[in-house]
Write a protein that holds these residues in place. Structure first.
Motif, mmCIF file in Angstrom:
data_model
loop_
_atom_site.group_PDB
_atom_site.id
_atom_site.type_symbol
_atom_site.label_atom_id
_atom_site.label_comp_id
_atom_site.label_asym_id
_atom_site.label_seq_id
_atom_site.Cartn_x
_atom_site.Cartn_y
_atom_site.Cartn_z
ATOM 1 N N ARG A 265 -39.630 23.013 -5.653
ATOM 2 C CA ARG A 265 -40.535 23.560 -6.667
ATOM 3 C C ARG A 265 -40.509 22.666 -7.904
ATOM 4 N N ALA A 266 -41.490 22.843 -8.756
ATOM 5 C CA ALA A 266 -41.592 22.023 -9.973
ATOM 6 C C ALA A 266 -40.464 22.373 -10.949
ATOM 7 N N HIS A 267 -40.043 21.385 -11.708
ATOM 8 C CA HIS A 267 -39.102 21.560 -12.830
ATOM 9 C C HIS A 267 -37.873 22.387 -12.422
ATOM 10 N N THR A 268 -37.284 21.996 -11.326
ATOM 11 C CA THR A 268 -36.131 22.744 -10.804
ATOM 12 C C THR A 268 -34.977 21.769 -10.565
ATOM 13 N N ALA A 269 -33.778 22.216 -10.948
ATOM 14 C CA ALA A 269 -32.580 21.387 -10.728
ATOM 15 C C ALA A 269 -31.932 21.782 -9.404
ATOM 16 N N TYR A 270 -31.684 20.804 -8.563
ATOM 17 C CA TYR A 270 -31.027 21.007 -7.261
ATOM 18 C C TYR A 270 -29.627 20.405 -7.352
ATOM 19 N N ARG A 271 -28.642 21.230 -6.931
ATOM 20 C CA ARG A 271 -27.243 20.846 -7.059
ATOM 21 C C ARG A 271 -26.789 20.186 -5.757
ATOM 22 N N GLY A 272 -26.375 18.923 -5.845
ATOM 23 C CA GLY A 272 -25.967 18.217 -4.635
ATOM 24 C C GLY A 272 -24.497 17.869 -4.665
ATOM 25 N N SER A 273 -23.931 17.650 -3.487
ATOM 26 C CA SER A 273 -22.557 17.151 -3.400
ATOM 27 C C SER A 273 -22.379 16.481 -2.052
ATOM 28 N N LEU A 274 -21.398 15.595 -1.982
ATOM 29 C CA LEU A 274 -21.103 14.927 -0.716
ATOM 30 C C LEU A 274 -19.702 14.351 -0.776
ATOM 31 N N TYR A 275 -19.139 14.139 0.399
ATOM 32 C CA TYR A 275 -17.884 13.412 0.518
ATOM 33 C C TYR A 275 -18.218 12.026 1.057
ATOM 34 N N ALA A 276 -17.559 10.992 0.477
ATOM 35 C CA ALA A 276 -17.789 9.636 0.956
ATOM 36 C C ALA A 276 -16.492 8.840 0.925
ATOM 37 N N LYS A 277 -16.425 7.862 1.822
ATOM 38 C CA LYS A 277 -15.327 6.884 1.844
ATOM 39 C C LYS A 277 -15.993 5.526 2.022
ATOM 40 N N TYR B 69 -18.245 13.792 -4.433
ATOM 41 C CA TYR B 69 -19.159 13.412 -5.516
ATOM 42 C C TYR B 69 -20.163 14.540 -5.726
ATOM 43 N N ASN B 70 -20.432 14.830 -6.994
ATOM 44 C CA ASN B 70 -21.444 15.849 -7.317
ATOM 45 C C ASN B 70 -22.636 15.175 -7.965
ATOM 46 N N LEU B 71 -23.796 15.722 -7.776
ATOM 47 C CA LEU B 71 -25.003 15.130 -8.346
ATOM 48 C C LEU B 71 -26.025 16.214 -8.605
ATOM 49 N N SER B 72 -27.006 15.861 -9.401
ATOM 50 C CA SER B 72 -28.092 16.815 -9.670
ATOM 51 C C SER B 72 -29.420 16.090 -9.496
ATOM 52 N N LEU B 73 -30.346 16.758 -8.844
ATOM 53 C CA LEU B 73 -31.687 16.209 -8.634
ATOM 54 C C LEU B 73 -32.672 17.172 -9.273
ATOM 55 N N THR B 74 -33.459 16.679 -10.209
ATOM 56 C CA THR B 74 -34.383 17.572 -10.917
ATOM 57 C C THR B 74 -35.822 17.124 -10.687
ATOM 58 N N THR B 75 -36.630 18.059 -10.238
ATOM 59 C CA THR B 75 -38.034 17.730 -9.974
ATOM 60 C C THR B 75 -38.842 17.791 -11.274
ATOM 61 N N GLY B 76 -39.967 17.106 -11.255
ATOM 62 C CA GLY B 76 -40.902 17.172 -12.383
ATOM 63 C C GLY B 76 -42.041 18.115 -12.053
ATOM 64 N N ALA B 77 -43.231 17.750 -12.480
ATOM 65 C CA ALA B 77 -44.408 18.619 -12.292
ATOM 66 C C ALA B 77 -44.989 18.421 -10.885
ATOM 67 N N ILE B 78 -44.253 18.872 -9.881
ATOM 68 C CA ILE B 78 -44.711 18.682 -8.494
ATOM 69 C C ILE B 78 -45.344 19.964 -7.976
ATOM 70 N N ALA B 79 -46.111 19.831 -6.901
ATOM 71 C CA ALA B 79 -46.642 21.026 -6.245
ATOM 72 C C ALA B 79 -45.562 21.580 -5.319
ATOM 73 N N PHE C 15 -28.329 22.369 -2.940
ATOM 74 C CA PHE C 15 -28.684 23.773 -3.154
ATOM 75 C C PHE C 15 -29.756 23.918 -4.219
ATOM 76 N N PRO C 16 -30.724 24.791 -3.987
ATOM 77 C CA PRO C 16 -31.653 25.192 -5.046
ATOM 78 C C PRO C 16 -30.966 26.246 -5.920
ATOM 79 N N PRO C 17 -31.612 26.723 -6.967
ATOM 80 C CA PRO C 17 -31.043 27.864 -7.703
ATOM 81 C C PRO C 17 -30.835 29.043 -6.741
ATOM 82 N N THR C 18 -29.741 29.766 -6.929
ATOM 83 C CA THR C 18 -29.390 30.848 -6.005
ATOM 84 C C THR C 18 -29.362 32.195 -6.725
ATOM 85 N N PHE C 19 -29.247 33.257 -5.945
ATOM 86 C CA PHE C 19 -29.190 34.606 -6.507
ATOM 87 C C PHE C 19 -27.954 34.739 -7.391
ATOM 88 N N ASN C 20 -28.124 35.239 -8.582
ATOM 89 C CA ASN C 20 -27.033 35.363 -9.573
ATOM 90 C C ASN C 20 -26.362 34.031 -9.849
#
Ligand code: AHR
Length: 647
Positions: A142-154, A191-201, A226-231
């Motif tokens: 969705r537009a203007h939404t922050a998605y919470r990412g994480s991963l393990y890497a070596k 590693y944690n990361l955040s991906l935030t969308t702009g004015a997308i459909a 993850f997108p925003p979640t309940f509570n």
């Protein structure tokens, strides 16, 4: 008869005449003759259980992975199936050279001891190499939404370059969000990361891409988004599905199954201890409904789901029977499973001074959860060795010794002669066609009231797919009138299955209450019938008599002593309108304004769907009447709930 009522009756007769002539003109059946329904609202003949309506859940139809559990990455732990590493593809932009494989020799934990090995032989800016994930059935953004990412890497090498993580539109190839992850040399790191969308459909036709722009060998595990979640719970649940469940006003959640509790073989049992703690310590397990369960939604997430809906768990503990017929012998062999059940109850209810209560606190939830009911097994009537009586007894003795305060539920009748232990409740299951459900409505009317109480832990009228049609909703409504009438015996009831992902190949069991895809969700006609029944329920069933009603007319009358309301539920499952003369006795009524919630469709086959989510939904109207009697026509194929204020 007062002049007012006489006038209403004349109007009623005129209406019947008009309806009759218009129906005749359309070639439909004439209305059924008027029936007389008398309700003595002052005479409560049996109590209605305050916990009658609840929810039942299990991992089926991608209820959790690809459903309620909001994880957007499919196969985050890189499991290999016959066709490859499901959900993942190699990315080689331009002339980049790279290969991916499953490496079983290294992973970030004992539970996740393998990983995806990405060997990049050549890559540069604009010629990146890496992997992409298609999501379950796309990745909904969705537009203007922050998605919470994480991963393990070596990473292999002293000075690794950054990993670029992008969300990309399938259709346009446009980058919708991007983050750089600075990898460091050495062993496994998270590693944690955040991906935030702009004015997308808003769309679900998107994928996730992880690439590097330099030659390198790296290993990846537990890639999550993850997108925003309940509570706003971390690694939490989809808000739209939680809102649909909340609107059902449930009182409990039966968890974790169903067949999901049992598994196909003894090795696949629901070993709850492997579903708690950090996700990296959860191996996942083979679930019976044909696909792997990541167990991202594990025991604590079930309990927090209950907490967020303000309901109690009905905790089903594994009882040593597998769906393909094996069972664990009672005595020494069964003991570890009994201990697991005792520990599980401590994890749910123990304070932080207990071993498993402390474990729950370490997992982030110091406060114990409320609990009243423990169910031992699932559908053990299918155990052809007839070992359940003895297995039930071994579990019941241990659970009662540790937790005498809880009620125990057996999954089938336990023979008095074979077991010293008797259950407090029996869990009965009913899956029926609409016709068979209509015929079942007197099932409990004459059941003795001297034995265990009843938990109708799974029930559904089944003909629609993927979700119930209106014929099913009528069957369900008829059945709910029967359960309300018998709720001195039936303390709890839960429809099953609750959820289905409606994408092709996602569903294993047709006729599920709530449907959804990656982006949207909807309630079936049966869902709305349940919302109506659970929301308008009294604490006592009133004395009633009826004469002259059609064969497929069903009703229930419960009185709320607190709110002073009579909840009258009228179900006309026939193709003929049902005229009723309703007489209320035992109460003082003057000028009354009642609320009517009606659910109606033109046929049994009519339904809601992901594209027409509210084709059938309740319509509210009001009814004015004077005195103790009024006329009501319940049209063909209609469920009506009438709330009549009592004074
Ligand atoms: O609800 C679907 C299945 O039906 C459940 O897993 C099982 O308990 C029953 O047979």
């Amino acid at each position: 008869m007062t002049p007012g009522i006489r006038f209403q009756s004349l109007c009623f007769v005129a209406l019947l005449f008009l309806c009759g002539s218009s129906l005749a003109a359309q070639g439909q059946s004439a209305p059924a003759a008027s029936a007389q329904l008398t309700v003595d609202a002052a005479k409560i003949v049996s109590p209605v259980s305050p916990t009658l309506y609840g929810l039942m859940t299990e991992e089926i139809n991608h209820s959790y992975d690809g459903g309620l559990y909001a994880e957007l990455v499919r196969n985050p732990t890189f499991r290999n199936i016959w066709s490859g590493i499901q959900g993942w593809e190699l990315v080689r932009n331009g002339d980049a050279g790279a290969a991916m494989s499953l490496d079983k020799t290294t992973g970030p934990s004992a539970a996740l001891s393998s990983s995806l090995k990405l060997e990049v032989a050549s890559a540069s800016s604009g010629n990146e190499a890496g992997v992409s994930n298609s999501g379950y059935w796309g990745i909904a953004l969705r537009a203007h939404t922050a998605y919470r990412g994480s991963l393990y890497a070596k990473v292999d090498g002293a000075s690794p370059g950054p990993l670029t993580v992008r969300l990309i539109s399938d259709d346009s190839g446009a980058v919708l969000a991007e983050a750089q992850v600075a990898l460091h040399a050495g062993g496994w790191s998270q590693y944690n990361l955040s991906l935030t969308t702009g004015a997308i459909a808003a769309s679900s036709k998107n994928h996730l891409q992880l690439t590097v722009a330099h030659p390198e060998t790296l290993w990846l595990q537990l890639v999550s988004l993850f997108p925003p979640t309940f509570n706003d719970r971390p690694d939490g649940l989809r808000p739209d599905l939680m809102a649909l469940m909340a609107a059902m006003h449930p009182h409990f959640l039966r968890l974790p199954g169903g067949n999901y509790l049992e598994g196909d073989t003894l090795a696949d049992w629901y070993d709850w201890k492997k579903t708690i703690g950090p996700r990296v310590n959860r191996p996942g397990h083979q679930a019976p409904w044909s696909y792997w369960s990541t167990d991202g939604l594990g025991l604590l997430e079930f309990l927090e789901w209950c907490e967020d809906l303000h309901v109690e768990p009905v905790l089903a503990v594994y009882a040593g029977y597998a769906l393909k017929g094996e069972h664990v012998a009672t005595g020494h062999d069964l003991e570890p499973y009994v201990q697991s059940a005792v520990d599980e109850v401590e994890y749910v209810t123990g304070d932080v001074s207990t071993k498993w209560g402390a474990e729950r606190a370490r997992d982030g939830h110091p406060a114990p959860f409320p609990l009243h009911y423990i169910e031992i097994g699932n559908e053990d009537e299918f155990d052809k060795s007839h070992s359940y009586d003895a297995r039930f007894a071994q579990f019941a003795q241990a659970l009662r010794q540790h937790y005498p305060q809880y009620k125990l539920i057996a999954t089938t009748r336990v023979k008095e002669a074979n077991a010293g232990e008797q259950p407090d409740l029996i869990d009965d299951h009913f899956y029926k066609s609409p016709a068979a459900m209509f015929d079942l409505v007197h099932h409990y009317d004459n059941e003795p009231r001297t034995g265990p109480k009843i938990f109708v832990g799974e029930w559904a009228t089944r003909s629609g797919s993927p979700t119930p049609n209106f014929g099913d909703a009528l069957g369900d409504a008829a059945w709910m009138t029967a359960m309300e009438r018998n709720s001195d015996l039936i303390l709890m009831a839960s429809y099953a299955p609750l959820l289905t992902n409606v994408n092709p190949e996602a569903m294993q069991w047709p006729t599920d209450l709530i449907g959804y895809d990656e982006s949207n969700s909807y309630g079936s006609p049966s869902y709305y019938a349940q919302c109506l029944f659970a929301t308008h329920l009294g604490d006592g069933a009133a004395q009633t008599t009826i004469t002259g009603a059609g064969a497929r007319f069903f009703y229930s009358a419960t009185v709320s002593s607190k709110d002073h309301v009579l909840h009258l539920k009228l179900v006309n499952a026939s193709d003929v309108d049902q005229a009723l003369r309703i007489r209320l006795t035992g109460i003082s009524v003057g000028d009354s304004v009642a609320q009517i919630d009606s659910l109606h469709a033109a046929s049994f086959e009519a339904t809601n769907s992901i594209t027409l989510p509210k084709a059938i939904q309740p319509v509210v109207s009001t009814l004015h009447f004077k005195g103790h009697e009024f006329n009501q026509v319940v049209p063909q194929f209609t469920i009506q709930v009438i709330d009549i204020p009592l004074r």
